[in-house]
Design an enzyme around this catalytic site. Sequence first.
Site, PDB file in Angstrom:
ATOM      1  N   SER A  21       6.623  -3.876   1.794  1.00 50.74           N
ATOM      2  CA  SER A  21       7.246  -4.411   3.007  1.00 50.74           C
ATOM      3  C   SER A  21       6.851  -5.870   3.262  1.00 50.74           C
ATOM      4  O   SER A  21       5.684  -6.246   3.126  1.00 50.74           O
ATOM      5  CB  SER A  21       6.837  -3.564   4.206  1.00 50.74           C
ATOM      6  OG  SER A  21       7.417  -4.093   5.382  1.00 50.74           O
ATOM      7  N   ASN A  69      -1.420 -14.577   5.129  1.00 55.55           N
ATOM      8  CA  ASN A  69      -0.221 -14.771   5.943  1.00 55.55           C
ATOM      9  C   ASN A  69      -0.441 -14.256   7.355  1.00 55.55           C
ATOM     10  O   ASN A  69      -1.217 -13.331   7.593  1.00 55.55           O
ATOM     11  CB  ASN A  69       1.005 -14.112   5.287  1.00 55.55           C
ATOM     12  CG  ASN A  69       1.267 -12.710   5.795  1.00 55.55           C
ATOM     13  OD1 ASN A  69       1.869 -12.517   6.852  1.00 55.55           O
ATOM     14  ND2 ASN A  69       0.769 -11.714   5.062  1.00 55.55           N
ATOM     15  N   ASN A 101      10.278   0.127   7.230  1.00 54.78           N
ATOM     16  CA  ASN A 101       8.904  -0.066   7.702  1.00 54.78           C
ATOM     17  C   ASN A 101       8.977  -0.317   9.200  1.00 54.78           C
ATOM     18  O   ASN A 101       9.636  -1.246   9.649  1.00 54.78           O
ATOM     19  CB  ASN A 101       8.297  -1.263   6.951  1.00 54.78           C
ATOM     20  CG  ASN A 101       6.883  -1.598   7.395  1.00 54.78           C
ATOM     21  OD1 ASN A 101       6.677  -2.233   8.421  1.00 54.78           O
ATOM     22  ND2 ASN A 101       5.896  -1.185   6.610  1.00 54.78           N
ATOM     23  N   CYS A 130      -0.975  -2.746  13.796  1.00 52.32           N
ATOM     24  CA  CYS A 130      -0.555  -3.664  14.853  1.00 52.32           C
ATOM     25  C   CYS A 130      -1.173  -3.209  16.183  1.00 52.32           C
ATOM     26  O   CYS A 130      -1.489  -2.035  16.357  1.00 52.32           O
ATOM     27  CB  CYS A 130       0.964  -3.755  14.928  1.00 52.32           C
ATOM     28  SG  CYS A 130       1.759  -2.193  14.787  1.00 52.32           S
ATOM     29  N   ILE A 191      -2.582  -0.494   0.086  1.00 56.61           N
ATOM     30  CA  ILE A 191      -3.195  -0.940   1.312  1.00 56.61           C
ATOM     31  C   ILE A 191      -2.327  -2.003   2.015  1.00 56.61           C
ATOM     32  O   ILE A 191      -1.493  -2.643   1.377  1.00 56.61           O
ATOM     33  CB  ILE A 191      -4.591  -1.594   1.045  1.00 56.61           C
ATOM     34  CG1 ILE A 191      -4.451  -2.827   0.134  1.00 56.61           C
ATOM     35  CG2 ILE A 191      -5.546  -0.591   0.448  1.00 56.61           C
ATOM     36  CD1 ILE A 191      -5.716  -3.686   0.053  1.00 56.61           C
ATOM     37  N   GLY A 243      -1.164  -3.667  -3.541  1.00 58.49           N
ATOM     38  CA  GLY A 243      -2.279  -4.605  -3.394  1.00 58.49           C
ATOM     39  C   GLY A 243      -2.542  -5.257  -4.732  1.00 58.49           C
ATOM     40  O   GLY A 243      -3.178  -4.674  -5.600  1.00 58.49           O
ATOM     41  N   GLY A 244      -1.966  -6.456  -4.899  1.00 59.96           N
ATOM     42  CA  GLY A 244      -2.273  -7.260  -6.084  1.00 59.96           C
ATOM     43  C   GLY A 244      -1.737  -6.744  -7.397  1.00 59.96           C
ATOM     44  O   GLY A 244      -2.382  -6.912  -8.431  1.00 59.96           O
TER      45      GLY A 244
HETATM   46  C1  LIG Z   1       4.328 -12.381   3.739  1.00 59.97           C
HETATM   47  C2  LIG Z   1       3.960 -10.939   3.909  1.00 59.97           C
HETATM   48  C3  LIG Z   1       4.587 -10.157   4.893  1.00 59.97           C
HETATM   49  C4  LIG Z   1       4.241  -8.821   5.064  1.00 59.97           C
HETATM   50  N1  LIG Z   1       4.889  -8.070   6.013  1.00 59.97           N
HETATM   51  C5  LIG Z   1       4.579  -6.754   6.171  1.00 59.97           C
HETATM   52  C6  LIG Z   1       5.295  -5.945   7.125  1.00 59.97           C
HETATM   53  O1  LIG Z   1       6.216  -6.386   7.799  1.00 59.97           O
HETATM   54  N2  LIG Z   1       4.899  -4.638   7.263  1.00 59.97           N
HETATM   55  C7  LIG Z   1       3.890  -4.093   6.507  1.00 59.97           C
HETATM   56  O2  LIG Z   1       3.579  -2.913   6.670  1.00 59.97           O
HETATM   57  N3  LIG Z   1       3.241  -4.827   5.562  1.00 59.97           N
HETATM   58  C8  LIG Z   1       3.566  -6.137   5.383  1.00 59.97           C
HETATM   59  N4  LIG Z   1       2.908  -6.883   4.422  1.00 59.97           N
HETATM   60  C9  LIG Z   1       1.881  -6.249   3.573  1.00 59.97           C
HETATM   61  C10 LIG Z   1       2.432  -5.883   2.180  1.00 59.97           C
HETATM   62  O3  LIG Z   1       3.490  -4.961   2.291  1.00 59.97           O
HETATM   63  C11 LIG Z   1       1.337  -5.298   1.261  1.00 59.97           C
HETATM   64  O4  LIG Z   1       0.829  -4.126   1.852  1.00 59.97           O
HETATM   65  C12 LIG Z   1       0.184  -6.267   1.017  1.00 59.97           C
HETATM   66  O5  LIG Z   1       0.654  -7.596   0.906  1.00 59.97           O
HETATM   67  C13 LIG Z   1      -0.621  -5.914  -0.244  1.00 59.97           C
HETATM   68  O6  LIG Z   1       0.182  -5.971  -1.415  1.00 59.97           O
HETATM   69  P1  LIG Z   1       0.289  -7.295  -2.348  1.00 59.97           P
HETATM   70  O7  LIG Z   1      -1.129  -7.777  -2.599  1.00 59.97           O
HETATM   71  O8  LIG Z   1       0.959  -6.844  -3.611  1.00 59.97           O
HETATM   72  O9  LIG Z   1       1.095  -8.270  -1.598  1.00 59.97           O
HETATM   73  C14 LIG Z   1       3.239  -8.235   4.235  1.00 59.97           C
HETATM   74  C15 LIG Z   1       2.620  -9.017   3.256  1.00 59.97           C
HETATM   75  C16 LIG Z   1       2.965 -10.354   3.074  1.00 59.97           C
HETATM   76  C17 LIG Z   1       2.274 -11.151   1.997  1.00 59.97           C
END
Ligand SMILES: Cc1cc2nc3c(=O)[nH]c(=O)nc-3n(C[C@H](O)[C@H](O)[C@H](O)COP(=O)(O)O)c2cc1C
Length: 304
Positions: A21, A69, A101, A130, A191, A243-244
């Site tokens: 998301s 972010n 989401n 949140c 996560i 996560g990554g």
């Molecule tokens: C720019 C950005 C916006 C995100 N917006 C949401 C969101 O609206 N709702 C949510 O549950 N997680 C949100 N996330 C979290 C991601 O879905 C994800 O859980 C987190 O970034 C870890 O994965 P990654 O390291 O592959 O990015 C956001 C992450 C990023 C970087």
Amino acid sequence: MVNMEVDLGGLKMRSPVATASGTFGYGFEYVGAVDYSKLGAVTAKGIRLDPWPGNQMPRHAEVPGGLVNAIGLQGTGVEHFLKYTVPWYRKQVPDVPMIANIWGGTIEEYAEVAARMGDAVDAIEMNVSCPNVKAGGHTFGQDPEVLCKVVSAVRAATKRPLLVKLAPNVPSITPYVRACEDGGANALSLINTIPAMVIDVETRRPVLANRTGGLSGRCVHPAAVKLVYDAHAVTKLPILAMGGIYEAKDAIEFFLAGATAVAVGTATFTDPGVVAAVYDGLTDYCERHGFASVAQLTGALSTE
Ligand SMILES: Cc1cc2nc3c(=O)[nH]c(=O)nc-3n(C[C@H](O)[C@H](O)[C@H](O)COP(=O)(O)O)c2cc1C
């Protein structure tokens, strides 16, 4: 031929690779740039009841191995989402399930958003990171009792598969996993971003207008693997791990630790091809290691 289908708490996915998301727009923006045939589900950007502007800019800061972010859950609100976004998504991407989401400031708001979604989406993922307006701003995901209440309320409001996306910054994940089980969740998402801060030392100011934000990207991966491992050890609920993930190896680690499916997030910003590469690499790994289905990889960690 490896069977790549998985069942994520009732959500049938032809591929175990989804998008996370907030990192893949509302799902249709990557048409032409991503091979959707290798995607098992798209998770849309977070949606609440009313439109939400998010935080002031700047709201991104790149850091070594990741991103901080503070978008602040900017979104169009559920009415616009159902009237325009979902129909357009279905038209552009007819064969990939959409996970909505959702979030809210109160338990009632969460339940209402879920109820309004009805059958328009294929699954609901609750973002519980949140602030709870009624409980003085603590996040829903950091009090197991409140978490159980909000999950139960959403459970009663939707028949769709229900995923709960847990906060990583807790001393032990176990009470939160139990709260999700007791509340009637079908799966866990692990996560969310890790609370973080970046300071510009020349100006002596926080880089983000919101001052703090959430860390994601390559640098969070080992922490995410541990949380998936810990959660899988105490529950039978399927886990959507994120996560990554930048390459297949990262996703495979998640499966071995106990994930049923994975989601690619921040990596998509630099290379939208990661989703397909992860799918291909996973298939290749299963073939090389004699796994007839990717589902057999879940929890296949050897600790001997
Ligand atoms: C720019 C950005 C916006 C995100 N917006 C949401 C969101 O609206 N709702 C949510 O549950 N997680 C949100 N996330 C979290 C991601 O879905 C994800 O859980 C987190 O970034 C870890 O994965 P990654 O390291 O592959 O990015 C956001 C992450 C990023 C970087």
